[in-house]
Scaffold this motif. Structure first.
Motif, mmCIF file in Angstrom:
data_model
loop_
_atom_site.group_PDB
_atom_site.id
_atom_site.type_symbol
_atom_site.label_atom_id
_atom_site.label_comp_id
_atom_site.label_asym_id
_atom_site.label_seq_id
_atom_site.Cartn_x
_atom_site.Cartn_y
_atom_site.Cartn_z
ATOM 1 N N SER A 90 -24.154 -14.811 -21.770
ATOM 2 C CA SER A 90 -23.053 -14.432 -20.940
ATOM 3 C C SER A 90 -22.127 -13.130 -21.441
ATOM 4 O O SER A 90 -22.148 -12.789 -22.484
ATOM 5 N N PRO A 91 -22.160 -12.205 -20.467
ATOM 6 C CA PRO A 91 -21.449 -10.690 -20.789
ATOM 7 C C PRO A 91 -20.073 -11.165 -21.260
ATOM 8 O O PRO A 91 -19.644 -10.319 -22.141
ATOM 9 N N TYR A 92 -19.437 -12.129 -20.800
ATOM 10 C CA TYR A 92 -17.916 -12.438 -21.178
ATOM 11 C C TYR A 92 -18.140 -12.982 -22.784
ATOM 12 O O TYR A 92 -17.172 -12.609 -23.545
ATOM 13 N N PRO A 104 -24.115 -22.832 -19.467
ATOM 14 C CA PRO A 104 -23.059 -22.967 -18.446
ATOM 15 C C PRO A 104 -23.256 -23.786 -17.299
ATOM 16 O O PRO A 104 -24.631 -24.131 -17.132
ATOM 17 N N PHE A 105 -22.483 -24.685 -16.698
ATOM 18 C CA PHE A 105 -22.854 -25.673 -15.546
ATOM 19 C C PHE A 105 -23.045 -26.986 -16.322
ATOM 20 O O PHE A 105 -23.055 -27.821 -15.592
ATOM 21 N N ARG A 161 -13.768 -24.388 -16.277
ATOM 22 C CA ARG A 161 -15.154 -24.753 -16.436
ATOM 23 C C ARG A 161 -15.851 -23.581 -16.921
ATOM 24 O O ARG A 161 -17.143 -23.254 -16.616
ATOM 25 N N ILE A 219 -17.092 -20.009 -19.430
ATOM 26 C CA ILE A 219 -17.223 -19.584 -20.975
ATOM 27 C C ILE A 219 -16.816 -18.164 -20.870
ATOM 28 O O ILE A 219 -16.976 -17.387 -19.917
ATOM 29 N N PRO A 220 -16.479 -17.698 -22.072
ATOM 30 C CA PRO A 220 -16.096 -18.229 -23.395
ATOM 31 C C PRO A 220 -14.930 -19.124 -23.512
ATOM 32 O O PRO A 220 -13.980 -18.765 -22.675
ATOM 33 N N ASP A 277 -10.677 -17.653 -21.335
ATOM 34 C CA ASP A 277 -10.889 -16.276 -20.778
ATOM 35 C C ASP A 277 -11.024 -14.959 -21.921
ATOM 36 O O ASP A 277 -10.378 -14.992 -22.707
ATOM 37 N N SER A 278 -11.944 -14.155 -21.585
ATOM 38 C CA SER A 278 -12.463 -13.232 -22.748
ATOM 39 C C SER A 278 -11.587 -12.294 -22.954
ATOM 40 O O SER A 278 -11.181 -11.760 -23.905
ATOM 41 N N SER A 279 -10.782 -11.714 -21.851
ATOM 42 C CA SER A 279 -9.449 -10.690 -22.061
ATOM 43 C C SER A 279 -8.460 -11.393 -22.898
ATOM 44 O O SER A 279 -8.005 -10.595 -23.720
ATOM 45 N N TRP A 308 -23.374 -11.624 -10.541
ATOM 46 C CA TRP A 308 -23.446 -12.491 -9.092
ATOM 47 C C TRP A 308 -24.518 -11.785 -8.237
ATOM 48 O O TRP A 308 -25.126 -12.633 -7.592
HETATM 49 N N1 LIG Z 1 -12.678 -14.042 -16.355
HETATM 50 C C1 LIG Z 1 -13.519 -15.029 -17.284
HETATM 51 C C2 LIG Z 1 -14.936 -14.952 -16.548
HETATM 52 C C3 LIG Z 1 -15.870 -16.027 -17.292
HETATM 53 C C4 LIG Z 1 -17.182 -16.428 -16.439
HETATM 54 O O1 LIG Z 1 -17.172 -16.292 -15.367
HETATM 55 N N2 LIG Z 1 -18.035 -17.096 -17.452
HETATM 56 C C5 LIG Z 1 -19.344 -17.466 -16.600
HETATM 57 C C6 LIG Z 1 -20.462 -17.432 -17.618
HETATM 58 S S1 LIG Z 1 -21.074 -15.436 -17.446
HETATM 59 C C7 LIG Z 1 -18.965 -18.848 -16.576
HETATM 60 O O2 LIG Z 1 -18.490 -19.568 -17.192
HETATM 61 N N3 LIG Z 1 -19.624 -19.482 -15.256
HETATM 62 C C8 LIG Z 1 -19.655 -20.732 -14.996
HETATM 63 C C9 LIG Z 1 -18.975 -21.196 -13.759
HETATM 64 O O3 LIG Z 1 -18.697 -20.272 -12.977
HETATM 65 O O4 LIG Z 1 -18.894 -22.391 -13.357
HETATM 66 C C10 LIG Z 1 -13.705 -14.442 -18.623
HETATM 67 O O5 LIG Z 1 -13.427 -13.158 -18.571
HETATM 68 O O6 LIG Z 1 -13.863 -14.941 -19.766
#
Ligand SMILES: N[C@@H](CCC(=O)N[C@@H](CS)C(=O)NCC(=O)O)C(=O)O
Length: 245
Positions: free
Chosen positions: A9-11, A33-34, A47, A49-50, A61-63, A106
């Protein structure tokens, strides 16, 4: 500290690289994930990560997590000192999380890598074509006006650099790298940031994550030197043998 997340995951990568920059110890709960269970839904209401767990503190939330890391531990500062530079660094983090997330995750990575791996069927080919023809070029045309020819955005490497470059690693996993003839500053900058030890040291774990099914992955990650929690409390098992990320 514990990070619930996947190495690809990039985050999650952004948070791990910041922990690495600061020299902080952490363990990973390598959720797919999922596939989070009910406990995961309680910890991460969206739901996603991280998730960071630090004693009695649980953060999503990564930020938010990176801001906490920077305020709680001095170490290597994640933001520049100058107040205007700090504001611009936050903008690059937001631009990366939102725009690079849209186009690279995406538009590309999800369609070409995640969807086939997790759901066993091809992603949206039309969306990939539009992403490559329209969305990535406009996004990189902008970045090309912002990135430095040498070094990092604000002196030493920091959160802005890590945030931006992290998404390009997923783009590469989805078979896209910036054309150095059209975007020379972007291509050079991304290469420099991704080669920094804080990010480069994660590659072996990402390779394991990308090349193994859920069966045997835990041992393969441990063999590669990953520090994992003794037992996941948040992940339910995907269908046995499925190639998940
Ligand atoms: N804004 C969030 C975005 C995190 C995010 O979108 N993570 C994805 C993985 S790259 C995730 O958990 N996706 C699962 C889903 O959307 O159900 C952050 O910065 O942590």
């Amino acid at each position: 500290m514990k990070i619930i997340g996947s190495y690809v995951s990039p985050y999650v990568r952004k948070v791990l690289a910041c922990l690495n920059l600061k020299g902080l110890d952490y363990e990973i709960d390598p959720i797919t994930p999922f596939f989070g269970n009910d406990d995961f839904a309680c910890m991460s209401p969206l739901r996603r990560i991280p998730v960071l767990v630090d004693g009695d503190l649980t953060l999503c939330d990564s930020s938010v997590i990176c801001a906490y890391l920077d305020e709680a531990w001095p170490g290597h500062p994640l933001l520049p000192a100058d107040v205007k530079d700090r504001a611009r660094a936050r903008w690059f983090e937001e631009f990366a999380d939102t725009r690079l997330g849209d186009v690279f995750i995406w538009g590309l990575f999800y369609q070409r890598v995640v969807h086939p791996a997790v759901w066993g069927e091809p992603g949206d080919v039309a969306r990939v074509e539009k992403t490559l023809a329209e969305d990535i070029p406009t996004t990189l045309d902008y970045l090309e006006t912002q990135l430095p020819a040498n070094g990092f955005l604000f002196g030493d490497i920091g959160l802005a650099d890590i945030s931006v470059a992290s998404f390009f690693r997923n783009a590469a996993y989805a078979e896209f790298t910036p054309d150095a003839a059209r975007w020379p500053l972007t291509a050079g900058y991304v290469g420099r940031v991704l080669a920094h030890p804080a990010l480069a040291c994660l590659v072996p774990f990402e390779d394991v994550q990308r090349s193994t099914t859920i069966v045997g992955r835990r041992q393969a990650l441990l063999d590669a030197g990953a520090r994992l929690v003794a037992e996941s409390v948040v992940s339910r098992q995907p269908q046995r043998g499925i190639m998940t990320l």
